[in-house]
Design a protein around this motif. Structure first.
Motif, PDB file in Angstrom:
ATOM      1  N   ALA A  22      28.993  20.371  18.163  1.00 26.37           N
ATOM      2  CA  ALA A  22      27.917  19.486  17.716  1.00 26.37           C
ATOM      3  C   ALA A  22      28.327  18.025  17.833  1.00 26.37           C
ATOM      4  O   ALA A  22      27.550  17.182  18.305  1.00 26.37           O
ATOM      5  CB  ALA A  22      27.538  19.819  16.274  1.00 26.37           C
ATOM      6  N   LEU A  23      29.562  17.704  17.427  1.00 23.20           N
ATOM      7  CA  LEU A  23      30.020  16.321  17.506  1.00 23.20           C
ATOM      8  C   LEU A  23      30.235  15.887  18.956  1.00 23.20           C
ATOM      9  O   LEU A  23      29.961  14.731  19.312  1.00 23.20           O
ATOM     10  CB  LEU A  23      31.303  16.146  16.697  1.00 23.20           C
ATOM     11  N   ARG A  24      30.709  16.783  19.779  1.00 22.23           N
ATOM     12  CA  ARG A  24      30.870  16.432  21.204  1.00 22.23           C
ATOM     13  C   ARG A  24      29.511  16.159  21.844  1.00 22.23           C
ATOM     14  O   ARG A  24      29.373  15.264  22.695  1.00 22.23           O
ATOM     15  CB  ARG A  24      31.622  17.535  21.947  1.00 22.23           C
ATOM     16  N   ASN A  25      28.492  16.894  21.427  1.00 24.05           N
ATOM     17  CA  ASN A  25      27.146  16.624  21.938  1.00 24.05           C
ATOM     18  C   ASN A  25      26.628  15.277  21.451  1.00 24.05           C
ATOM     19  O   ASN A  25      25.898  14.586  22.167  1.00 24.05           O
ATOM     20  CB  ASN A  25      26.185  17.743  21.529  1.00 24.05           C
ATOM     21  N   THR A  26      26.991  14.896  20.224  1.00 24.35           N
ATOM     22  CA  THR A  26      26.627  13.571  19.727  1.00 24.35           C
ATOM     23  C   THR A  26      27.233  12.483  20.616  1.00 24.35           C
ATOM     24  O   THR A  26      26.572  11.507  20.979  1.00 24.35           O
ATOM     25  CB  THR A  26      27.101  13.393  18.273  1.00 24.35           C
ATOM     26  N   VAL A  27      28.487  12.650  20.982  1.00 29.76           N
ATOM     27  CA  VAL A  27      29.149  11.672  21.850  1.00 29.76           C
ATOM     28  C   VAL A  27      28.497  11.643  23.230  1.00 29.76           C
ATOM     29  O   VAL A  27      28.235  10.571  23.793  1.00 29.76           O
ATOM     30  CB  VAL A  27      30.656  11.979  21.964  1.00 29.76           C
ATOM     31  N   ARG A  28      28.203  12.823  23.774  1.00 23.88           N
ATOM     32  CA  ARG A  28      27.553  12.894  25.096  1.00 23.88           C
ATOM     33  C   ARG A  28      26.201  12.199  25.076  1.00 23.88           C
ATOM     34  O   ARG A  28      25.853  11.448  25.997  1.00 23.88           O
ATOM     35  CB  ARG A  28      27.354  14.366  25.505  1.00 23.88           C
ATOM     36  N   LEU A  29      25.437  12.437  24.015  1.00 23.22           N
ATOM     37  CA  LEU A  29      24.104  11.850  23.942  1.00 23.22           C
ATOM     38  C   LEU A  29      24.178  10.333  23.755  1.00 23.22           C
ATOM     39  O   LEU A  29      23.352   9.589  24.303  1.00 23.22           O
ATOM     40  CB  LEU A  29      23.315  12.492  22.799  1.00 23.22           C
ATOM     41  N   ALA A  30      25.158   9.861  22.997  1.00 22.57           N
ATOM     42  CA  ALA A  30      25.327   8.417  22.835  1.00 22.57           C
ATOM     43  C   ALA A  30      25.650   7.754  24.170  1.00 22.57           C
ATOM     44  O   ALA A  30      25.130   6.676  24.491  1.00 22.57           O
ATOM     45  CB  ALA A  30      26.424   8.129  21.819  1.00 22.57           C
ATOM     46  N   GLN A  51      25.146  23.234   8.463  1.00 25.24           N
ATOM     47  CA  GLN A  51      24.184  22.944   9.518  1.00 25.24           C
ATOM     48  C   GLN A  51      24.357  21.564  10.136  1.00 25.24           C
ATOM     49  O   GLN A  51      23.720  21.249  11.140  1.00 25.24           O
ATOM     50  CB  GLN A  51      22.760  23.078   8.968  1.00 25.24           C
ATOM     51  N   THR A  52      25.182  20.722   9.552  1.00 24.04           N
ATOM     52  CA  THR A  52      25.420  19.391  10.105  1.00 24.04           C
ATOM     53  C   THR A  52      26.915  19.089  10.091  1.00 24.04           C
ATOM     54  O   THR A  52      27.651  19.552   9.216  1.00 24.04           O
ATOM     55  CB  THR A  52      24.691  18.301   9.292  1.00 24.04           C
ATOM     56  N   ALA A  53      27.349  18.289  11.082  1.00 22.49           N
ATOM     57  CA  ALA A  53      28.771  17.953  11.200  1.00 22.49           C
ATOM     58  C   ALA A  53      29.047  16.498  10.858  1.00 22.49           C
ATOM     59  O   ALA A  53      30.209  16.089  10.792  1.00 22.49           O
ATOM     60  CB  ALA A  53      29.261  18.246  12.619  1.00 22.49           C
ATOM     61  N   GLY A  54      27.997  15.703  10.641  1.00 22.28           N
ATOM     62  CA  GLY A  54      28.180  14.268  10.436  1.00 22.28           C
ATOM     63  C   GLY A  54      28.287  13.879   8.982  1.00 22.28           C
ATOM     64  O   GLY A  54      27.353  13.315   8.412  1.00 22.28           O
ATOM     65  N   SER A  55      29.425  14.127   8.351  1.00 16.74           N
ATOM     66  CA  SER A  55      29.574  13.799   6.934  1.00 16.74           C
ATOM     67  C   SER A  55      30.152  12.409   6.712  1.00 16.74           C
ATOM     68  O   SER A  55      30.080  11.881   5.600  1.00 16.74           O
ATOM     69  CB  SER A  55      30.471  14.835   6.247  1.00 16.74           C
ATOM     70  N   ALA A  56      30.720  11.789   7.751  1.00 22.05           N
ATOM     71  CA  ALA A  56      31.373  10.487   7.607  1.00 22.05           C
ATOM     72  C   ALA A  56      30.924   9.564   8.737  1.00 22.05           C
ATOM     73  O   ALA A  56      31.629   9.400   9.731  1.00 22.05           O
ATOM     74  CB  ALA A  56      32.891  10.638   7.609  1.00 22.05           C
ATOM     75  N   PRO A  57      29.747   8.943   8.616  1.00 26.26           N
ATOM     76  CA  PRO A  57      29.229   8.126   9.715  1.00 26.26           C
ATOM     77  C   PRO A  57      30.145   6.977  10.100  1.00 26.26           C
ATOM     78  O   PRO A  57      30.241   6.630  11.277  1.00 26.26           O
ATOM     79  CB  PRO A  57      27.880   7.613   9.181  1.00 26.26           C
ATOM     80  N   GLU A  58      30.875   6.406   9.124  1.00 27.21           N
ATOM     81  CA  GLU A  58      31.743   5.278   9.466  1.00 27.21           C
ATOM     82  C   GLU A  58      32.866   5.703  10.409  1.00 27.21           C
ATOM     83  O   GLU A  58      33.329   4.898  11.241  1.00 27.21           O
ATOM     84  CB  GLU A  58      32.314   4.639   8.188  1.00 27.21           C
TER      85      GLU A  58
END
Length: 350
Positions: A22-30, A51-58
């Motif tokens: 999920a996080l790798r897809n976030t990087v790809r999409l960015a 269901q979500t991997a983004g617990s630390a946006p900073e």
């Protein structure tokens, strides 16, 4: 149509995926958003869920800044009630020093998770100060030392930078709109969370009118929408049924929006309160390119906004990428064609 477009990514872990995927897809999409010309890319904050991997946006923002070249990267948003405004300012001042002019700080007051995660984040501390006070402190620390008269006068959230993160207020209610107007901040109404049309209208109208009266300069309202472009209407209908919004009202008066009745039940169980629910179809703009364009134009006219953030909850990453690619090119292509047609007509008439 003049429209500044951004992406809000919740880093959802879809069935069959791992958090790492999920996080790798976030990087790809960015990276794709950076190449396509989107103005901003924001990541969300969620806690205590599979269901979500983004617990630390900073933390994620730092990685995305290093993985992209020009697009602005921000939070959508940091749940300020859980944290020290001073520490949030320190984190985002470091980010803004590393990538001047590219960091945005969206803040919200939703819990971002279940009651037990709120308890853990506060670590036994008393209730946080009012959000209005935290916003004041956060803005103060982003721009310089606390002024004389402040209880911590002279304190700095080093490193100070000439281009600190730009602050935004996120919300789903009239109260959040009023707070954004009071503080003179850009305001993003998350329509994909609160699909009540009248509430959205009242929030944006309240924000716009109160902002102008209070600050004497133009307000900056934005909409955050769920948008999916599909091949045909049949695919649109099959995807639309997967989206749902459930509003939970606890006996004590607190209301939260969750994605399913199961989540509503668990939230109330952890809160230890009786509850009621209201199930709504999520507000998703979904369909072919023509249908999506027409709907976004309609919303732009109705709400008078020229900035929108888009999220697309699609488990198939290739389809998600295709949807965002078509979305930004749809408006560019259509606007260019319209201008060319107008130019040709002018030449003919001349």
């Amino acid at each position: 149509m003049t429209l500044t477009m951004g992406i809000l990514d919740q880093s959802i872990v879809f069935p069959g995926q791992t958090p790492g995927e999920a996080l790798r897809n976030t990087v790809r999409l960015a990276r794709l958003a950076d190449r396509l010309g989107y103005a901003r890319y924001w990541v969300a904050e969620h806690h205590d869920g599979t269901q979500t991997a983004g617990s630390a946006p900073e933390v994620l923002i730092g990685h995305l800044l290093a993985s992209t070249e020009r697009i602005k990267i921000g939070s959508g948003g940091v749940m300020l009630q859980h944290y020290s405004a001073y520490k949030v300012a320190e984190c985002f001042n470091v980010l803004a020093t590393l990538a001047p002019g590219r960091v945005e700080l969206g803040i919200g007051r939703a819990p971002g998770g279940l009651p037990r995660s709120t308890q853990a984040l506060r670590s036994g501390k008393s209730a946080p100060p009012p959000l209005a006070e935290q916003v004041d402190d956060l803005r103060r620390y982003l721009h310089g030392p606390a002024e004389p008269g402040h209880p911590l006068a002279g304190l700095q959230a080093a490193p100070l930078t000439e281009q600190p993160a730009e602050l935004y207020m996120l919300g789903t209610s009239v109260a959040s709109a009023r707070l954004a107007a009071d503080k003179g901040l850009p305001y993003v109404f998350a329509r994909f969370i609160n699909s009540d049309h009248e509430t959205a209208r009242e929030a944006i109208d309240t924000y716009r009118s109160h902002f102008l009266r209070t600050h004497g300069r133009p307000p900056r309202p934005m909409l955050a929408l769920a948008v999916i472009i599909t091949e045909d209407e049949e695919e649109a209908e099959s995807l639309k049924g997967q989206h749902q919004s459930v509003r939970v009202t606890l006996a004590g008066g607190q209301t939260v929006n969750v994605g399913s009745l199961e989540q509503a039940e668990e939230y109330a169980r952890q809160a230890g309160e009786a509850y009621t629910t209201e199930v709504r179809d999520a507000d998703v703009t979904i369909g072919t390119e023509e249908r999506v364009r027409a709907r976004l134009l309609e919303l732009q006219r109705e709400f008078g906004v020229d900035e929108m953030l888009f999220t697309a909850i699609i488990g198939d990453y290739a389809k998600r990428e295709r949807s965002f690619t078509r979305l930004i090119r749809l408006f560019d292509t259509a606007d260019m064609a319209g201008k060319q047609a107008a130019g040709e007509e002018g030449q003919t008439c001349g």
